[in-house]
Design a protein around this motif. Structure first.
Motif, short mmCIF file in Angstrom:
data_model
loop_
_atom_site.label_atom_id
_atom_site.label_comp_id
_atom_site.label_asym_id
_atom_site.label_seq_id
_atom_site.Cartn_x
_atom_site.Cartn_y
_atom_site.Cartn_z
N LEU A 1 84.28 56.64 27.44
CA LEU A 1 83.79 57.08 26.10
C LEU A 1 82.72 55.73 25.85
O LEU A 1 81.72 56.04 25.17
CB LEU A 1 84.95 57.24 25.16
CG LEU A 1 85.81 58.21 25.33
CD1 LEU A 1 86.98 57.94 24.25
CD2 LEU A 1 85.13 59.51 24.88
N GLU A 2 83.00 54.74 26.07
CA GLU A 2 82.28 53.55 26.08
C GLU A 2 80.90 53.74 26.37
O GLU A 2 79.97 53.16 25.91
CB GLU A 2 82.85 52.29 26.45
CG GLU A 2 84.33 51.70 25.62
CD GLU A 2 84.95 50.53 26.19
OE1 GLU A 2 85.94 50.47 25.52
OE2 GLU A 2 84.42 50.35 27.30
N GLY A 3 80.93 54.27 27.78
CA GLY A 3 79.62 54.27 28.27
C GLY A 3 78.85 55.22 27.52
O GLY A 3 77.66 54.93 27.31
N ILE A 4 79.10 56.41 27.19
CA ILE A 4 78.51 57.39 26.31
C ILE A 4 78.15 56.91 25.03
O ILE A 4 76.80 56.73 24.65
CB ILE A 4 79.19 58.69 26.02
CG1 ILE A 4 79.71 59.31 27.64
CG2 ILE A 4 78.59 59.54 25.29
CD1 ILE A 4 80.53 60.43 27.21
N GLU A 5 78.94 56.12 24.57
CA GLU A 5 78.70 55.41 23.07
C GLU A 5 77.54 54.25 23.32
O GLU A 5 76.74 54.05 22.29
CB GLU A 5 79.94 54.84 22.49
CG GLU A 5 80.74 56.00 21.82
CD GLU A 5 82.08 55.39 21.15
OE1 GLU A 5 82.30 54.45 21.20
OE2 GLU A 5 82.72 56.35 20.65
N ILE B 1 84.82 68.34 28.05
CA ILE B 1 83.64 68.36 26.85
C ILE B 1 84.15 68.05 25.63
O ILE B 1 83.76 67.41 24.77
CB ILE B 1 82.78 69.45 27.23
CG1 ILE B 1 82.06 69.19 28.39
CG2 ILE B 1 81.60 69.23 26.11
CD1 ILE B 1 81.00 70.40 28.88
N TRP B 2 85.29 69.11 25.13
CA TRP B 2 85.78 69.18 23.88
C TRP B 2 86.45 67.88 23.49
O TRP B 2 86.35 67.27 22.64
CB TRP B 2 86.63 70.18 23.74
CG TRP B 2 87.37 70.33 22.34
CD1 TRP B 2 86.84 70.63 21.18
CD2 TRP B 2 88.78 69.91 22.18
NE1 TRP B 2 87.79 70.53 20.14
CE2 TRP B 2 88.96 69.96 20.79
CE3 TRP B 2 89.71 69.38 22.93
CZ2 TRP B 2 90.26 69.74 20.30
CZ3 TRP B 2 90.94 69.02 22.40
CH2 TRP B 2 91.10 68.95 21.19
N LYS B 3 87.12 67.36 24.50
CA LYS B 3 87.95 65.95 24.32
C LYS B 3 87.22 64.86 24.09
O LYS B 3 87.17 64.17 23.18
CB LYS B 3 88.81 65.95 25.40
CG LYS B 3 89.75 64.58 25.48
CD LYS B 3 90.82 64.55 24.17
CE LYS B 3 91.55 63.29 24.17
NZ LYS B 3 92.47 63.24 23.07
N THR B 4 86.03 64.89 24.81
CA THR B 4 84.95 63.84 24.77
C THR B 4 84.51 63.80 23.51
O THR B 4 84.15 62.84 22.71
CB THR B 4 83.89 64.03 26.09
OG1 THR B 4 84.56 63.89 27.09
CG2 THR B 4 82.93 62.76 25.92
N TRP B 5 83.99 65.06 23.17
CA TRP B 5 83.36 65.07 21.51
C TRP B 5 84.13 64.82 20.49
O TRP B 5 83.86 64.18 19.63
CB TRP B 5 83.09 66.72 21.52
CG TRP B 5 82.10 66.87 20.17
CD1 TRP B 5 82.85 67.53 19.21
CD2 TRP B 5 80.99 66.77 19.99
NE1 TRP B 5 81.86 67.58 18.06
CE2 TRP B 5 80.72 66.89 18.46
CE3 TRP B 5 79.67 66.08 20.60
CZ2 TRP B 5 79.33 66.73 18.00
CZ3 TRP B 5 78.47 66.13 19.95
CH2 TRP B 5 78.31 66.31 18.67
N VAL B 6 85.36 65.17 20.72
CA VAL B 6 86.45 64.74 19.62
C VAL B 6 86.50 63.34 19.76
O VAL B 6 86.77 62.79 18.62
CB VAL B 6 87.65 65.55 19.83
CG1 VAL B 6 88.78 64.98 18.78
CG2 VAL B 6 87.60 67.04 19.57
#
Length: 801
Positions: A176-180, A56-61
């Protein structure tokens, strides 16, 4: 050593601090295993929670912030696009990271093209919220079966994210692209996302967006593309480099056919359109700009402009692309004619001096990196101006007390130069004795000019030229000497036109403008000459009678609309000039060779003068003619042509203009008798127009149908670009040629590419011409009432795509 004991529940008992010994009962084994598993589960849960936290931290960063707007950022602008005064592109650039210059609103993009992209790239675009999980699962299964990546499942929204935040193509990037993508769809509407995608999707060779691709491959606008061409644009984004149409059109045929079949199956196209797509061949066309203006663009891009002042990376200039093209044709045709006389280069600068705007900036030939010397701008290259500086010199003499009737001696003149003598002479090698200033300037005589600079002063004249903007004259007055009056310095065509525009404005200097909007504060206006002096110089330069000694009748310099004209020729025929101004326009023409070779006896009146006449004919074609400004302070006085004094009954006379305090007071001593006195009747309070003026007024008032010079093609207009509609059969498409209203023609022949294509009878001024692709030239041959010979309109070039 003691023995450890335990109870029936298998509890350990310690007999010694050093050793534990279990008493093995059958019930103790499960308890041991359970205790060990509990610890492993605990540690596993801890590790799992740490891993999840780290994930989660890596994703957030790694998630990047989304933009507040989908409008392309101009802060990374590398190169501006230059537009003409009406918004037509003068340059095309693909060096910017975003498409800034070909943004098409979604409602202007053809619906068929939108449907093609959605079906080809993301058929559930309007159903998902940024990620198509069904498509992802299906793609994962297909890739797993093939043991390689055979299909992606990126939605249009995810592709937009990829454009906004470029990353390496990895599984982590996909996450990451999916979340964004989900976040992007919460911030922007589907329409905004689709519009951004269609305007920024990458194609080969740094092209972005469907508009740039349509221009690059087909030289067409989006709404003129055929169905197959639109499908090609939708297919190309899958592999822009591999499918690049410039490498061939074979590779794209299969995927294009499959997409057409899908659209047909979805009932998005009819059977007829489907069959046309299968049968049509993709025809590529080299992209072209509407007009050549490379040197002007070069000049504009070197201006020191703040980036923040640019709108979407565009510069709206004052150039008129249509006029630029017509002037280019006039110059190139004249250069072709003079090639046998060793003339290879030329330049024209056209200015609207009322608004100070540059309308045309033309160099002869083509602007190309492959052609030697073609990138040298003759408009900004210093050359010897010949006699073109003389009006500014005589204007100073008028300021110092001279009048148009002041006599200047035209006789042999020698001046010491070093240890020798320099003999001044006129171009014709003739001497005319005492001449009035009007004749000396009108005939561009050299010796009177030298005597005038002796009266004015070389230093004063050089300072005045600097005030007029001649920054190329960098040497001292001692270096130039009296030869400055004859053009021994070097100036640019830009400086000359700017200075003549000052005379045309009544003596007020204002810098020339090349931008429609004032991005950098302009230099404030400065008065250089009085209205009266400027008005008198303009009157002399527009007087055909004043130049008869050297130029004869001067029919070439006698323009239909009153125009002040000055020609000049430098030493050894290296430069030929013609400068002129009307009530609104100032035009300068230069001819010569940029390598400084001499021409074969080409002078300002035999080379560029005809070009100047042609340019003013173009400028006046659609303008209401007006005379040059004449100061109301002037009073006409009848004087002797020979002495310049008040005329007597025996004098050859003419009317000359004087300011009230400069009117002559003495009778002509050459034709007077002692008993004659000055009478009021000699000083006429009102001027009676002479024959020349009456003729000019008649020409200006002549009705259109009787004036051949006012007959032209109303349609097509010069530089017109027509696009055939692919939805209409070619044989049914036509364009109306048209003449202006008021022309009473008995018969009109309509000519295209020098071939007669049709005729119309009396009273008809329109003809429907069947469209044919290509570059064409149209004109009309008009028979007027009570005239035996027809009038031919100027040729108009236009394009059909």
């Amino acid at each position: 050593m003691g023995v450890g004991k335990c109870g029936s529940m298998g509890v350990w008992k310690r007999e010694s601090m050093r050793e534990f010994t279990p008493i093995l009962f059958p019930t103790s084994i499960p308890l041991f295993i359970w205790t060990m598993d509990k610890r492993k589960i605990f540690f596993s849960l801890v590790i799992l929670l740490l891993a999840i936290g780290l994930f989660i931290w890596k994703t957030w960063v790694d998630l990047l912030p989304l933009p507040e707007s989908l409008t392309p950022d101009t802060s990374s602008l590398r190169r501006v696009q230059v537009l003409d005064r009406r918004g037509s592109p003068l340059s095309i650039t693909f060096q910017n990271p975003w498409n800034l210059h070909h943004i098409i609103p979604l409602h202007e993009i053809p619906p068929f093209l939108q449907q093609a992209f959605i079906l080809a790239e993301d058929k559930r675009f309007y159903l998902h919220k940024g990620v198509d999980w069904k498509a992802r699962l299906h793609a994962w299964v297909q890739n797993l079966k093939a043991f390689r990546t055979v299909r992606g499942a990126s939605t249009l929204t995810e592709q937009v994210v990829r454009m906004l935040h470029p990353r390496p193509r990895t599984l982590w990037s996909r996450w990451l692209e999916g979340i964004e993508a989900l976040r992007l769809e919460k911030r922007f509407s589907k329409a905004a996302i689709l519009e951004f995608y269609l305007n920024q999707v990458p194609y080969a060779r740094q092209r972005r967006g469907v508009a740039q691709a349509a221009y690059d491959y087909f030289d067409r606008d989006l709404d003129t593309l055929s169905a197959k061409e639109m499908l090609a644009l939708a297919i190309l984004v899958r592999a822009p480099s591999r499918l690049d149409l410039n490498r061939g059109t074979d590779q794209i045929q299969k995927p294009l056919t499959r997409l057409a079949h899908r659209m047909y199956a979805e009932k998005l196209i009819s059977t007829e359109v489907y069959q046309n797509i299968l049968q049509e061949k993709l025809v590529l066309r080299e992209p072209t700009l509407p007009v050549q203006a490379g040197h002007f663009i070069q000049y504009v891009r070197h201006l020191d402009l703040p980036t923040s002042s640019l709108q979407n990376g565009r510069l709206h200039t004052t150039l008129d692309a249509s006029l630029q093209k017509r002037v280019q044709e006039i110059l190139d045709q004249r250069l072709l004619t003079l090639r046998s006389q060793q003339v290879t280069d030329g330049a024209i600068l056209v200015v609207d001096h009322l608004s100070d705007q540059v309308l045309a900036w033309v160099n002869g030939g083509t602007f190309s990196a492959d052609t030697a010397g073609s990138q040298i701008d003759a408009i900004l290259t210093p050359r010897q101006p010949g006699s073109t500086l003389k009006p500014f010199l005589y204007a100073m003499a008028l300021e110092k007390g001279w009048t148009a009737a002041t006599l200047i001696k035209d006789s042999p003149l020698s001046q010491p130069v070093g240890l020798g003598l320099h003999n001044f002479h006129n171009y014709s090698q003739q001497y005319y004795g005492p001449l009035r200033l009007r004749e000396a300037l009108g005939n561009s005589l050299n010796i009177p000019a030298v005597r005038t600079i002796q009266f004015v002063g070389v230093r004063s004249f050089l300072e005045r030229l600097h005030e007029l903007g001649f920054s190329s004259l960098t040497r001292s007055s001692d270096f130039y000497g009296e030869g400055l009056a004859l053009g021994n310095g070097e100036v640019t065509l830009f400086e000359l036109v700017q200075a003549y525009a000052t005379l045309a404005r009544g003596g007020v200097f204002r810098p020339l403008k090349v931008l429609l909007e004032e991005i950098v504060p302009a230099e404030p206006p400065r008065r250089i000459y009085s209205k009266e002096v400027s008005s008198l110089i303009a009157d002399i330069l527009s007087d055909p009678q004043a130049r008869q000694l050297e130029f004869g009748e001067g029919h070439l310099l006698r323009f239909p609309v009153q125009t002040a004209v000055k020609t000049g020729t430098s030493t050894d025929y290296r430069d030929a000039w013609a400068i002129g101004f009307s009530y609104r326009y100032t035009v300068g023409v230069w001819m010569g060779n940029l390598d400084r070779r001499s021409m074969d006896t080409v002078t300002g009146s035999t080379g560029p003068a005809l070009v100047l006449r042609g340019v003013f004919a173009e400028l006046n074609r659609y303008e209401e003619s007006r005379p040059l400004f004449r100061s109301p302070q002037f009073t006409p006085v009848k004087i002797c042509r020979v002495s310049g004094q008040l005329a007597t009954p025996n004098c050859p006379t003419l009317l000359e203009w004087f300011e009230p305090h400069k009117k002559p007071t003495q009778l002509c001593p050459l034709h007077s008798a002692p008993s004659w006195e000055v009478k009021e009747t000699i000083d006429e309070p009102e001027r009676t127009p002479d024959k020349e003026e009456i003729t000019l007024v008649k020409q200006e008032m002549k009705p259109v149908e009787n004036n051949p010079e006012l007959i032209y093609l109303l349609r097509p207009t010069p530089g017109l670009q027509l696009a055939m509609d692919p939805r209409i059969p070619d044989e049914l498409e036509a364009f109306p040629f048209q003449l202006p209203e008021g022309i009473q023609a008995v018969k009109v022949d309509w000519i295209v590419d020098r071939q007669l294509v049709g005729s119309t009878s009396q009273g008809e001024r329109q003809f429907l011409w069947p469209l044919s692709r290509g570059i064409h030239k149209a004109q009309a041959r008009v028979w007027l009432k009570e005239q035996t010979d027809p009038v031919e309109t100027p040729e108009v070039e236009f394009v059909v795509k």
